[in-house]
Scaffold this active site. Structure first.
Site, short mmCIF file in Angstrom:
data_model
loop_
_atom_site.label_atom_id
_atom_site.label_comp_id
_atom_site.label_asym_id
_atom_site.label_seq_id
_atom_site.Cartn_x
_atom_site.Cartn_y
_atom_site.Cartn_z
CB SER A 653 -2.65 -8.87 3.49
OG SER A 653 -2.77 -7.77 2.63
CE LYS A 696 1.31 -7.23 1.79
NZ LYS A 696 0.32 -8.09 2.45
#
Length: 811
Positions: A653, A696
């Protein structure tokens, strides 16, 4: 291309309209039908339960905490009332072989009566036996037999004495036995001196007579034991005959309730015959041992042998059994044989046989946790043996591993007819399919539960019914429509998808109980009570997140949220801890110099990077080569690293952030530190979705909020992740006020434009990039490195001394 617009607040959180739920409280809603939430799994369960052939046992696949056991319990509670009623099972004494108890099958509800009847029979048997053997008639008959035998012996001895007297020899009875002595007259006997004075011929004659009499006496003495045995047999026969009438009456009183059960009738016949044959010994053992003392496994000389061990009792009218075995050891599954200590020795008998889960569930359903069965020694193999053989053989662990050397009971195996439902994780199921060749033949039906369901209007209605069902099951107060709407929104957050709803009922159960606590004296749980429960959960799980955030704010962990920097970018990492997870920003840096086109992943070199992260670095290297290496060789050596990372790094990611940092280092264009980036890329520069997107964004937002929101801060996410956004209220409010932004990008170029403020640049037909664009600057940086490497190679070649003739010859 024009820079991407920031996402609108409504894209960051998908609300559930309480007005659309069409109820005031969950008290108005019926219980949920599991088929509405897990239609595929319920259909498979019904199929497996309906097929009666061997091997159609079931394996329910699902995540832990998804309500698997509750669904199975609900389904089996309905299923148990159909089908044939189960049987009662009893172990009884085997009069032919005491070490192999016989098994009796009775219709449900009748085993207890047989057990009680035999217990009552035993209580009446001993007094009846005593009465028979103590009766005047029996004693008179026995006395007559004994007197007759005594007269017979006396008559035989009298005849022998008479014959000897005719020959002049007297038969005398002495303390040491019988003796033959010569006679003088009718009543006197000769002394030794008188015998020696007789003529020798007379002495020889008398000695011959005495010898003949001794031989006849010897033969007669040999006959006496045989006569006495015959008398004992007659006494025993008399006792059996006397018992037969009384015991037959007792046994016949037992027969009527079991006239339709031939096996019970045969057993009662065997009991009657055994009592008739051993009645006297039963009386003696009861007098010496105390009626019903525990005996050895053979049960010799004890009325215990006539007891009935009711192994499995199924009351009539309660349907087929459903057994949940929480501790599936081998003995808890197949049964066990207990022992008692008798004079320092372990003894057992058929009354000490105990049922296991398979016996108790026979005729019905057995529910087991797959992981627990596999964790117990020999339990899995024992379960498979029973299912393959179609019968249950009781075996102990000590027998299997060869630790027992004593004689053991071998009860008759029980025929097996049941459905086994294994509940486990998907990984367990697929591993068993792969590595256990017997598993697919024994568990032919797999029922795969949904981890998530679509957040449609119909499913939201079913979900509201699920919430109502969970509240009623836990004895909680009803919930208002607003509260249900908030739980639906939270279910989307748990699913990490605004368009899906989690099926994890354990998390919902906990939330409902905690919200009910915060409701206090209210009649119904409202939205604010659900919010209080969620806040409390967040509060008790955020200590580590706060400590990490504090480290960044204090400057112990270096992360910038303002300014610009070349080759430096804010990535985002997710940390999972127990039942919670959080994300935090992490600094990623890149450097570039002259080399052979190699991109070094420092995490991998330090053995801190996982294989997926290494794959992501290789993909971005491939992207670099395909975009910029078509017109010139890549003469760089680059390094990528997660700064201040002291643990393992896994996942791809961060590959978009790593690529942006590397392109910044090559182009010399600084990256805005007020932005954070997440997303993976493929070889064509397309940004791909990643996990943990909500955590996030919130992780970077928390840092920016701690330092002060400026309106320039934000997060870049993949466009494909927009449907997953269910951000907390503080983030949505900040975006609505223009103090924070979230951008969705589809390719590397869009991300670069947002990060640098410069156009990415699209190559023309000759492959040239527009002047001043990011891609042009990257190409220019790569060209400079190529020129440096070329010039360095030329200078090195010119500085090398020319080769001599000898060196050329050697070459």
């Amino acid at each position: 291309m024009p820079p991407s617009a920031a996402l609108l607040p409504q894209a960051l959180y998908t609300t559930c309209d309480a007005a659309s739920l069409e109820f005031h409280t969950t008290a108005e809603l019926p219980d949920v039908d599991a088929a509405l939430v897990h239609p595929r799994a319920i259909e498979a369960l019904h199929l497996g339960l309906d097929i009666r052939h061997a091997g159609y046992n079931l394996f329910l696949l699902g995540d832990s905490g998804s309500g698997r056991h509750a669904i199975v319990e609900q389904l089996l509670d309905t299923e148990r009332h159909s089908g044939e009623p189960p049987a009662d099972w009893c172990y009884v004494y085997n009069f032919a072989d005491a070490a192999r108890p016989d098994l009796l099958r009775l219709p449900c509800g009748r085993g207890a009566r047989l057990r009680d009847d035999m217990q009552h029979f035993i209580s009446e048997l001993l007094p009846a036996i005593a009465a028979v053997f103590q009766s005047d008639e029996y004693r008179s008959r026995i006395d007559a037999m004994q007197e007759e035998e005594k007269r017979r012996e006396e008559a035989a001895l009298g005849a022998l004495g008479h014959d000897s007297a005719q020959l002049g020899v007297a038969l005398l009875r002495t303390p040491h036995g019988f003796a033959f002595v010569p006679m003088k007259g009718e009543d006197a006997t000769l002394s030794q001196e008188e015998f020696e004075q007789l003529p020798e011929e007379r002495q020889r004659e008398l000695a011959g007579h005495i010898k003949n009499m001794h031989e006849r006496m010897h033969k007669l003495m040999n006959e006496f034991p045989r006569w006495r045995r015959e008398m004992q047999n007659r006494i025993k026969a008399a006792g059996s005959e006397a018992l037969r009438v009384t015991v037959t009456h007792l046994v016949d009183d037992l027969r009527p309730p079991y006239a339709d059960l031939p096996e019970v009738g045969a057993y009662l016949d065997a009991v009657l015959q055994d009592i008739i044959e051993t009645g006297e010994s039963l009386r003696e053992s009861s007098q010496s041992e105390g009626d019903t003392e525990t005996t050895t496994y053979s049960g010799t000389l004890s009325v215990q042998r006539y007891l009935v061990n009711l192994l499995v009792e199924n009351p009539a009218g309660e349907g087929r059994p459903v057994v949940y075995e929480d501790h599936p050891t081998l003995q808890n599954l197949v049964g066990r044989i207990e022992h008692v200590v008798h004079m320092g020795t372990l003894m057992s008998n058929f009354t000490l046989i105990r049922a296991g889960a398979l016996q108790r569930a026979n005729g019905g359903f057995l529910v087991l946790d797959a992981t627990k069965v596999l964790a117990q020694p020999y339990a899995w193999e024992g379960l498979k043996r029973c299912l393959k053989a179609g019968r249950i053989r009781i075996e102990s662990l000590s027998d299997l591993i060869g630790l027992s050397s004593t004689v053991q009971l071998e009860p008759e195996p029980m025929p097996l007819d049941l459905k086994v439902v294994l509940i486990g994780e998907r990984l367990i199921y697929y591993l068993l399919c792969q590595y256990d060749p017997e598993f697919p033949a024994l568990f032919k039906i797999n029922a795969d539960m949904e981890s998530e369901i679509e957040r449609s209007v119909g499913n939201i209605t079913a979900y509201a019914r699920l919430i109502a069902t969970l509240a009623r099951r836990n004895g909680l107060r009803p919930l208002t429509a607003d509260a249900v709407a908030r739980i639906v929104e939270h279910a989307s957050r748990l699913a990490s998808d605004a368009q899906r709803l989690t099926t994890q009922t354990q998390a919902l159960d906990d939330l409902l109980r905690e919200a009910d606590h915060f409701a206090g004296l209210a009649e119904a749980t409202a939205r604010e009570h659900v919010e209080a429960a969620l806040d409390a959960h967040r509060r008790r799980n955020e200590r580590i997140r706060e400590r990490h955030l504090e480290g960044i704010v204090r400057g112990q962990l270096l992360v910038d949220t303002a300014g610009e920097h070349v080759g430096q970018i804010n990535g985002l990492a997710v940390v999972s801890l127990g039942e919670s997870s959080f994300a935090h920003p992490v600094r990623i840096t890149a450097t570039a110099r002259v080399g052979d086109g190699e991109v070094i992943d420092i995490e991998r070199e330090a053995k801190l990077g996982g294989p997926i992260h290494s794959k992501g670095v290789l993909i971005l290297s491939s992207f670099m080569a395909s975009r910029y290496g078509l017109t010139m060789p890549l003469s760089l050596k680059a390094s990528l690293v997660f700064e201040q990372s002291y643990g393992g790094v896994e996942g791809d990611s961060a590959s978009l952030a790593e690529l942006a940092a590397l392109l910044s280092a090559l182009s010399g264009v600084p990256i805005r530190q007020s932005l954070a980036v997440t997303g993976s890329v493929n070889q064509f520069g397309v940004v791909q979705p990643v996990g943990g997107i909500n955590e996030k964004i919130e992780g970077f937002f928390d840092l920016c909020a701690a330092r002060g929101l400026t309106g320039d801060q934000g997060v870049l996410i993949p466009q494909a992740n927009v449907c997953h956004l269910m951000l907390k209220r503080e983030v949505v409010d900040a975006v609505r006020a223009g103090r924070f932004k979230v951008w969705a990008v589809t390719c590397v170029d869009e991300a670069l434009e947002l990060l640098t403020g410069l156009p990415a640049g699209t190559p023309d037909e000759q492959g040239a990039m527009p002047e001043g664009s990011i891609n042009a600057r990257v190409a220019g940086g790569l060209r400079r490195l190529a020129d440096l490497r070329k010039a360095f190679g030329r200078d090195e070649k010119q500085a090398r001394p020319p080769a001599t003739d000898a060196q050329r010859d050697d070459g």
